[in-house]
Design a protein around this motif. Sequence first.
Motif, PDB file in Angstrom:
ATOM      1  N   LYS A   1       0.822  -1.212   0.000  1.00 44.43           N
ATOM      2  CA  LYS A   1       0.000   0.000   0.000  1.00 44.43           C
ATOM      3  C   LYS A   1       0.857   1.264   0.000  1.00 44.43           C
ATOM      4  O   LYS A   1       1.965   1.281   0.544  1.00 44.43           O
ATOM      5  N   PRO A   2       0.348   2.294  -0.604  1.00 48.25           N
ATOM      6  CA  PRO A   2       1.089   3.568  -0.617  1.00 48.25           C
ATOM      7  C   PRO A   2       1.301   4.082   0.801  1.00 48.25           C
ATOM      8  O   PRO A   2       0.464   3.873   1.683  1.00 48.25           O
ATOM      9  N   LEU A   3       2.414   4.768   0.999  1.00 46.78           N
ATOM     10  CA  LEU A   3       2.660   5.411   2.291  1.00 46.78           C
ATOM     11  C   LEU A   3       1.765   6.639   2.371  1.00 46.78           C
ATOM     12  O   LEU A   3       1.518   7.299   1.364  1.00 46.78           O
TER      13      LEU A   3
ATOM     14  N   ILE B   1       0.968  10.137   2.550  1.00 49.29           N
ATOM     15  CA  ILE B   1       1.844  11.208   2.068  1.00 49.29           C
ATOM     16  C   ILE B   1       2.010  12.330   3.105  1.00 49.29           C
ATOM     17  O   ILE B   1       3.094  12.905   3.243  1.00 49.29           O
TER      18      ILE B   1
ATOM     19  N   TYR C   1       1.885  11.936   6.313  1.00 48.33           N
ATOM     20  CA  TYR C   1       2.778  11.387   7.334  1.00 48.33           C
ATOM     21  C   TYR C   1       4.230  11.454   6.838  1.00 48.33           C
ATOM     22  O   TYR C   1       5.139  11.842   7.565  1.00 48.33           O
ATOM     23  N   LEU C   2       4.416  11.099   5.594  1.00 52.45           N
ATOM     24  CA  LEU C   2       5.749  11.100   5.021  1.00 52.45           C
ATOM     25  C   LEU C   2       6.357  12.503   5.029  1.00 52.45           C
ATOM     26  O   LEU C   2       7.504  12.702   5.415  1.00 52.45           O
TER      27      LEU C   2
END
Lengths: 1164, 201
Positions: free
Chosen positions: B175-177, B179, B181-182
């Motif tokens: 799953k995509p991280l 964004i 949070y990143l």
Amino acid sequence: EEEHTHKGKKVSSNTASYDIHVARETAELFQSNIFKLQIDELVQQVQVNDKHILKVEKFLHRLYDLIQQVPDWEQHSITDVLAYFKDKSVAIPFVDPKPAPASTNYKFNYLAPDVSLIGSFALKTGIYQPQGSSIDVLLTMPKEMFEKKDFLNLRCLHKRSVYLAYLTHHLSELLLKEGLGDLLAVEYAYFHDNPMIPILKIKCREDAPRSHELNFYKTKFSINLIVGFPYKIFESKKLLPNRNCIRIAQEDPEVPLPLTSLYNFSVLSTSTFEPYLKFLYKCKKQTESFREASILGRLWLQQRGFSSKISQSGGLGGFGNFEFTTLMAVLLNGGGENGNKILLHGFSSYQLFKGVIKYLATMDLCTEGHLQFHSDITYTSAVSKYMPEGFQTPTIFDKSTKINILSQLSVNAYNMLKMYARETLAMLNNVVQDQFANIFLTNISKSDQLKFDLCYDLKFPRNGSIESDLLSKFTAAERIKYITVENFIVHKVISVLKYALNDRISNLEVELIGHRSTFPITKRRPHAATPGHQFNFESIRVKLLINQEEAEKLITKGPKHSDSPSHEAVLFKGFWGPKSSLRRFKDGSITHCCLWTSSSSEPVISSIIPFAIHRHISENLVIDNNITKMFQSLLPLPNIAASSKTSVLNLSSFYTLKKSFDDLYKVIFQMKLPLSVKSILPVDTAFRYTSLTQPVPFAYSDPKFFQNIILEFETSQKWPDEITSLEKAKTAFLLKIEEQLSAEHGSKYKSFFTRDESIPYNLDVTTLNVLTPEGYGFKFRILTERDEVLYLRAISNARNDIKPALENTFLQFTSNYLASIRHTRTIENISHSYQFYSPVVRLFKKWLDCHLLMGHLKDELVELIAMKPFTDHYPYSMPGSVENGFLKILKFLSQWNWKDDPLILDLVKPDSAYEDQMEVSIGGSEIDSSTMKKLSEKLTLVQYKSIQSNFRNLRKNDPNGLHLQFFVASKNDPSGILYSSGIPLAIATRLTALAKVAVNLIQTHGLSKQTINLLFAPGLKDYDFVIRLKIPNKLKVSSGIITETEFKNLANADAPTEFPADLDRLSEKMDPTFHLVKYLNMKYKNSMIFSSHRYIGVNGNNEGSENVVTGLIKPMFKKQMKFKVNMDCDAKPLDAETVVLNKESIYHEIAAFSNELIGKFEIQ
Amino acid sequence: MSDSETTSKRVSSMKNGFLVLPFRQPKSKVLPSKTASYHYVYAKMHSSKNEGEQNCIFVVNLPMLANTESCKSAINAICEKYDTVSHLESLVHSDEFGLGEVDLSALTSDLMTNTEDAAEKRFTPRNTALLKFVDKASASNCLSALRKYSSASKSSIIEWEYTSPSIQTFLNYYKPLNIEYLKEDVHTHLSIFEQREQQAQ
């Protein structure tokens, strides 16, 4: 040498070529010295055992005595002869047509022959042959038996057949009388397979009494009694190759009778054994290394399937040891255009051999010229000369005997010979790699599948319809030309195929399967082994070497259309019939053409051959080439329009992906970022055409769907000097790109971030995954000039015990971020010249994944191994079919002793032109700058040696290859370990073992549906346990794969045609088993190895919803061990000190870990 | 599969002082289940000068995916059997998959970590961990319960409860991280890094 080369480049081209010349000479001298040592050893090894010679000589004396005892026989008419043999068990081996009593008015008789030894046994140039060799004994019929005109109309041949039958009859009786009946077996044979020269073959029986003093069974010798005509008994001029000596009735007396060159040769050559023996003997006396060179020639020919056997009846023949040594003798006496000597008597065996090979490779003896010489040793002033006049048949003409000694060499076999000579010359000129084994030791004719690209079997139905059909075409005129119907058929098949395939093939061989050249003395001639066949064979095998550039073209272009049809146009239309049509080309020309369609499962040639053979040989012939079809069908078929009609060589699916990348590339390049983009470089499989599955839009279940891209910015000093922060800074850049992409191109491109685990212990790498509107995915990562520094710093700062782990981390970084760029560029660049590389490497990957190995091996390593049969193809030809390339990889792997041998690849394009130019340069002429450039691209001796020394250093610390097995080096990676480090020993040995099993299977059982299926059936029994996994989703179609038979629409319904709006949902069609196995391997790293299919869509079940995980317990953990805190395994106690691996517990843990996915747990 | 507890002689402690703690494994639907199988954990009181490692029991070979919670419940069950109480604070230095064996960050810079720490950076072998208790009493209570447990009868062996990852767990890796949070993570990290850099200068 290296220095010379580089210096040469800078200075003028004159100096350069001089330097190169010197460099090459030095290298060559070195090479020839090494060769000399190897030759000495080889010659020693193939020496005939002296004791064997004594043994067989004893028998030969006795045989001589027996022959003397055969009584003379006065003249008899044919009727009397037939009557005499009627009640005898011996048949007369008459040549077809046998003499008719009504029209045969000449007489037959027997007078004692003159007996002598001939051939290599007499010349003492023979070698030990594991399968045994024969001794030729010549029995010359006395002159008195012939009349002047006996050379006409097979008369002398018939006289000889009766002579041989009479001798056979009496000899058999004498053998019985002398008590030798149990010892010996006699049978008829055809000398060199030529049906006009029947001989008697004497062998020692296998079951003969061992104690018998004459028993020579162990020597493996057999004796040929050859009946010859006296020298000069017939006027040789009348038997010139361009004369007719068999008269037949012609309807039109104006039409000249066909030439009977084969017949003429067969008559003349059996009268000239002795003069040739003298000719060769004299030459051998004069030339010290003659014997050694002739042994080299014999080996070289043998390994390529050549012999003195007549090649008109199929196979490779017409050029054996006799022809080789004669050519050598001729070249010692001239051979140049002005009669200049090609070889000198003082040459070493290496030089003599190379000289002959070079002559064969570079001089045309067929279409443009021929060689003439005098075998008469008393005529000393005569020199051999190359004459610029070709006879359209290979010719080395002896003016003394009026014989073309290459009469039994067909044009086709000559072309093969010339090709091998050319390849061998290139090998001999290779001063970098040792080619000795390739030239002399590898038997390349052992397997048709390795020697040829495509093989077709033409089978005859049992009802005999084809036989009578063909016999009706075999007219009297054809008969005197070809003598046997078998020769006629071979000739016809070859000419039809050559016309039909033209430049699609580079060479072909036609072999009669089941053809026999020996037969019992009770029979007149040989018959096929199985009943129901009228001919002396069962089926015909057509073997092709293809021309990669032309093989798959869809149009066979004929002559241009003109109002009055040209001869070529008539021929073309006649040949192709309804298939021929007129087409207008872009340049406006109208041309006769045939149009073919390509297919994913079969080469175009597979459509052409049946058409041509059915039309011109016989409609009922069954043409079988299922092997190619089966292999090509093993390649996953992409779910793209018309993919089943797309040739395996077609790379358009890859080009579409590249195009999509190019568009994205432009978008990113134009972005305004804090640092400007320096380069965006693709580093993944689809960019070098090596991905197991072809790229298919939206097929995101495929593990290689997201293709790795390396992004570099212009140099900056500001990158953080610590790895986590550096990765965070890189992520910040990727975030900026993502921001702009979604702001400015959000309607087209979608993107998201994921963590990347490709570098061990670096947990902070993130990648930006971009989905393009065309349906492809690209994974961007950033490379900075700081990375390498930091990884190296980590190694130097680390405690000694974790240094190896960090070195591995550095290696992974280097291979993923740096070397991958070079690797992709090189493979992509050179693979255009190796057309079959892409499908071959993809099939190899499928095989590896099928056997659960792909998860342990890097794509790059697999690709380099697969490149071996292409860039380093000697002594075979470069692969020209999927199966040929694939089998060669397996063959190589099965023989690769990686403990002692590095694999050093020269990753350059093939360039035959380059070799030709080099050839000229040896003669001293200048080298132009383009040759210089090519030369510099190849590995130099210095580079090669340095790679070898890297290997030796590696093995010093790891002599048995326990830590690193596969040393695979090229100019891109001289260290040789970049892609092969970290492979568990068990996996490396398994790869070798699997290849051995595969090669063995094919060698013993041949290729068939069953064996091919077995090749691709994973052997799960060898593992300690097997876990069957089942996933809820079907991933095959979403990996972009369909099967040809699948109903197209149904398949498409399952295939994604767009990306989900919510990118979280991408994961639904991903493979959960990959992460499961990854974590199992991480947890039990120390004690076990887990393997599984990496490509569940390809090697799962029919739907791509199953996987299998196998577990292998490392041998160290299969026995008891001392309890230690750092033992790192799940152990149970046996007593207060010892423990043993707790398998039950581990199985339970694995079962619990795989809980929702597990279907079955099998413990072996 | 044999019942190892009955067929072989029961070992309650190893020569070097480690207690042998058997745990019965839950029945598996895919494995032969005629007899029970056991997982063995080896435990010993941990002594260290390191302040952070007081009141600890050193354990070898914890079961799969063991965490503070699962250890707590096993210890509670054992203590309960022997009428004692012990409070487990946390499971430390557990690195089942070997992800943290090497700290690249520390090795590439001396800014991010305290130099003294780095020099004394502890090294825990694979497949081992520390059970950290709230106080000395808890640790010794637990150990004495474990000692009794190690030689207890077969019937009193407790079953270990595995936490099994679901298919979704494995799919989540794709799953995509998040964004936001990143972005936050990158921002925070880089500002700390900058601060340290400045301090160092």
